[in-house]
Design an enzyme around this catalytic site. Structure first.
Site, PDB file in Angstrom:
ATOM      1  N   CYS A 298       1.059  -1.213   0.115  1.00 31.03           N
ATOM      2  CA  CYS A 298       0.080  -0.020  -0.091  1.00 31.03           C
ATOM      3  C   CYS A 298       1.195   1.551  -0.239  1.00 31.03           C
ATOM      4  O   CYS A 298       0.763   2.126  -0.299  1.00 31.03           O
ATOM      5  CB  CYS A 298      -0.816   0.013   1.182  1.00 31.03           C
ATOM      6  SG  CYS A 298      -0.368   0.177   2.886  1.00 31.03           S
TER       7      CYS A 298
ATOM      8  N   HIS B 173      -1.653   2.003   7.084  1.00 30.88           N
ATOM      9  CA  HIS B 173      -2.317   1.549   6.357  1.00 30.88           C
ATOM     10  C   HIS B 173      -2.265   3.375   4.905  1.00 30.88           C
ATOM     11  O   HIS B 173      -1.994   3.846   6.522  1.00 30.88           O
ATOM     12  CB  HIS B 173      -4.263   1.434   5.486  1.00 30.88           C
ATOM     13  CG  HIS B 173      -3.915   0.877   4.069  1.00 30.88           C
ATOM     14  ND1 HIS B 173      -3.376   0.439   3.150  1.00 30.88           N
ATOM     15  CD2 HIS B 173      -5.644   1.550   3.355  1.00 30.88           C
ATOM     16  CE1 HIS B 173      -4.093   0.448   2.374  1.00 30.88           C
ATOM     17  NE2 HIS B 173      -5.371   0.708   2.570  1.00 30.88           N
TER      18      HIS B 173
ATOM     19  N   ASP C 225      -9.205   5.003  -3.358  1.00 30.87           N
ATOM     20  CA  ASP C 225      -7.298   3.437  -2.272  1.00 30.87           C
ATOM     21  C   ASP C 225      -7.259   2.965  -3.424  1.00 30.87           C
ATOM     22  O   ASP C 225      -7.948   2.410  -3.940  1.00 30.87           O
ATOM     23  CB  ASP C 225      -8.032   2.837  -1.333  1.00 30.87           C
ATOM     24  CG  ASP C 225      -7.305   1.749  -0.797  1.00 30.87           C
ATOM     25  OD1 ASP C 225      -6.246   1.500  -1.872  1.00 30.87           O
ATOM     26  OD2 ASP C 225      -7.068   1.654   0.386  1.00 30.87           O
TER      27      ASP C 225
END
Length: 635
Positions: free
Chosen positions: A290, A317, A334
């Site tokens: 990520c 995250h 995202d």
């Protein structure tokens, strides 16, 4: 006491006398205008940028909550009192405020401080750190308890504040544009815009909205690669994580101070995986987890001239926010999940225990935690790492430095956005269907380890006839894959959001939306060799049994994918036709329970999981994908 029925008014009463009197006077004006002239549209909306609103209500504890409790709802630029809202509810809150105001005006004892059971409200001070004032400032506590943690947080704030400046380099943006198929993305976006306009001529969406969605899709599906473990560069075998390796000078040049060792037991070879932090290098490697995904995607957003923020979550995250000019708000994006505008995905879908979420751009730093939570009290209880006063003042200081050379009109633009954003943070939130699923990026084992899947092995739903269904002797369940909702038509059209919230058992199942093909379906989770999903109805405990049973369902397979549908009870089992037509099954006469099950397996290659699809429908389809109708009778 007047405020016992209103937590919002109780919060309003915690302000100093003059603040309370000013705010309450304006609240009563808003309410009385509607009560006197309920059909006047101008009294039913309050512009968020209005001077009186932003100076007399926004900074005052509990004031905005009073409006929401009256029945106002958040619009793009206004708070709106809907036509269907209860005027009596508004009158009740209005009268509570008036009673408290009269007691203050006459010198009666004011309402005592709220107890711990009163829901916390948010600070209205228009600064970039919107924090509930019910969190103690802890000024009397031993500051040494926080020093080490605050030093760590300061480094994080400073490094991320500096990091985002690299996205503004013209040469780097140009390199990103050379990688992005801009013309193709714009063509697809234009096609989608035309289709959206044909469906709704009044829609406010613009080309940039669809371009953002196309950028997300391309980045996820065509450009970047997720790395669980590297294949061995020597023999091509599987690798396992070992102790970290030392970074080389070249690694450090591109910001990789951490190098993972993906070790091959077969040929005893160490495969180096530097965790690069420089987006220019990531345009070349196009892989990572990520951190790399959000880093590179934010650069791509800036290259396409979107206003973008890099978002850091203290629970491990990162993602991006993009400002949508057509909607006057920041959108959660995202790239790992190809998810847009699903801010509750992490808390509701993944089950994350959020605490601090900070957004960084070239112009500002913002505590955006409250956008990503519908459980504010739980979040507040976890925010113990730093003093709230310290965090607020630190962010204000960073923003002063960032904005000191900005022209006045830009500063005013940022302030206007800030006011809208604070109202959004305070608005009540409920999860949308797309926010209920677990994480899709990363291996299943890795997601389970982090507790970020939607797999809930202990949560099994059994449908039992309700009182109304016992009277009508009828059970009717529908599922719509587009809306991702069940409707229990036989029980006053009860709606259940989320496919997983109506299943008896579900293993390795996920809901997949194909925005490019405009299709949606349930399928196996990526990388899984098989999957199963079932629904169960039990009627014996209601003193009933089955008289007749009909089922309508559908599925689609590709290549050599296989889906087997079955109906079973303790006494019988039959295969089910899945051709979208209703079929009756007499084998279950007098049965006390029945289970409908789909088993998914086989398929070809790395995308085998996509070769077995349940309820595949177009995104504009209105029809239900699954229906179960049971006629019941007394035992």
């Amino acid at each position: 006491m007047a405020t016992q029925d209103s937590s919002a008014v109780a919060e309003l009463c915690q302000n100093k006398r003059q603040e309370f009197l000013d705010a309450s006077q304006l609240l009563l004006t808003y309410a009385d205008n509607i009560l006197r002239s309920p059909n006047e549209e101008k009294y039913r909306s309050i512009r968020i940028g209005n001077t009186a609103f932003s100076t007399r209500l926004l900074p005052v504890r509990g004031a905005i909550e009073c409006l929401f409790e009256m029945g106002f709802e958040e619009g793009e630029t206004h708070l709106v009192f809907p036509k269907m809202a209860s005027v009596e509810k508004l009158r009740k809150v209005r009268d509570h405020i008036a009673t408290e105001r009269n007691s203050r005006m006459t010198g009666a004892n004011p309402t005592p401080p709220a107890t711990s059971s009163t829901p916390p409200s948010f600070s209205r001070t228009p600064v970039p750190n919107a924090v509930p004032p019910s969190i103690p400032l802890q000024a009397t506590e031993d500051i040494s308890n926080f020093l080490a943690s605050e030093v760590r947080y300061l480094k994080t704030l400073q490094s991320n504040s500096q990091r985002v400046l690299i996205y503004e380099e013209p040469e780097l943006q140009q390199k990103a544009l050379q990688k992005i198929p801009v013309s193709d993305l714009k063509t697809r976006a234009q096609k989608n815009l035309i289709e959206a306009k044909s469906l709704d001529s009044d829609t406010s969406v613009i080309l940039e909205d669809f371009l953002l969605l196309e950028l997300l899709r391309w980045f996820k599906q065509d450009f970047f690669q997720w790395v669980n473990s590297l294949p061995c560069s020597r023999c091509g075998g599987d690798t396992q994580a070992r102790d970290a390796l030392s970074p080389s000078a070249e690694d450090l040049r591109w910001g990789a101070d951490r190098v993972e060792n993906h070790y091959c037991e077969k040929c005893k070879h160490s495969n180096r995986f530097p965790r690069y932090n420089h987006p220019e290098k990531l345009l070349e490697t196009r892989r990572g987890r990520c951190g790399e995904w959000a880093n590179c995607f934010t650069l791509c957003c800036r290259a396409l001239e979107f206003e973008a923020r890099y978002v850091w979550d203290s629970t491990d995250h990162v993602w991006t926010e993009v400002y949508a000019t057509s909607q006057n708000r920041w959108l959660h994006c995202d790239p790992c999940e190809n998810a847009c505008d699903k801010p509750l995905l992490y808390e509701v879908g993944w089950g994350k225990k959020l605490s601090y979420i900070i957004a960084f751009s070239k112009d500002e730093v913002m505590d955006v935690t409250w956008r990503y939570s519908c459980k504010h009290e739980d979040v507040i209880a976890r925010r113990k790492d730093v003093r709230e006063s310290w965090l607020r003042e630190t962010i204000v200081g960073l923003n002063k430095m960032k904005q000191q050379s900005l022209p006045e009109h830009r500063k005013q633009e940022l302030l206007g956005r800030l006011i809208v954003e604070l109202v959004e943070f305070m608005s009540p939130k409920t999860p949308k269907p797309g926010e209920l699923g677990g994480r899709v990026s990363g291996s299943l084992a890795w997601r389970v380890t982090r507790g970020e899947t939607s797999l809930q092995p202990n949560k099994s739903v059994v449908f039992i006839p309700s009182e109304s269904e016992k009277i009508s002797k009828r059970f009717h369940l529908q599922y719509n894959v587009v809306e991702d909702t069940y409707t229990r038509a036989s029980n006053n059209n009860e709606v259940i959001a989320g496919w997983e919230n109506g299943t008896w058992k579900a293993e390795s199942i996920c809901r997949k939306v194909e925005n490019d093909w405009k299709m949606v379906y349930l399928a196996r989770t990526e990388g899984s060799s098989s999957a199963a999903i079932s629904w169960k109805i039990e009627c014996a405990s209601a003193g009933l049994q089955i008289e007749s049973l009909s089922v309508r369902t559908s599925s689609q397979t590709f290549h050599n994918g296989k889906i087997i549908w079955k109906l079973s009870s303790p006494e019988a089992e039959v295969e089910v036709n899945s051709d979208t037509s209703f079929h009756s099954y007499t084998e279950f006469l007098n049965a006390s329970e029945v289970e409908l099950k789909a088993e998914l397996c086989d398929g070809d290659g790395n995308t085998a999981w996509q070769h077995t699809q349940i309820f595949r429908e177009k995104l504009d389809c209105k029809a239900n994908s699954l229906e179960i109708i049971i006629i019941l009778k007394d035992v």
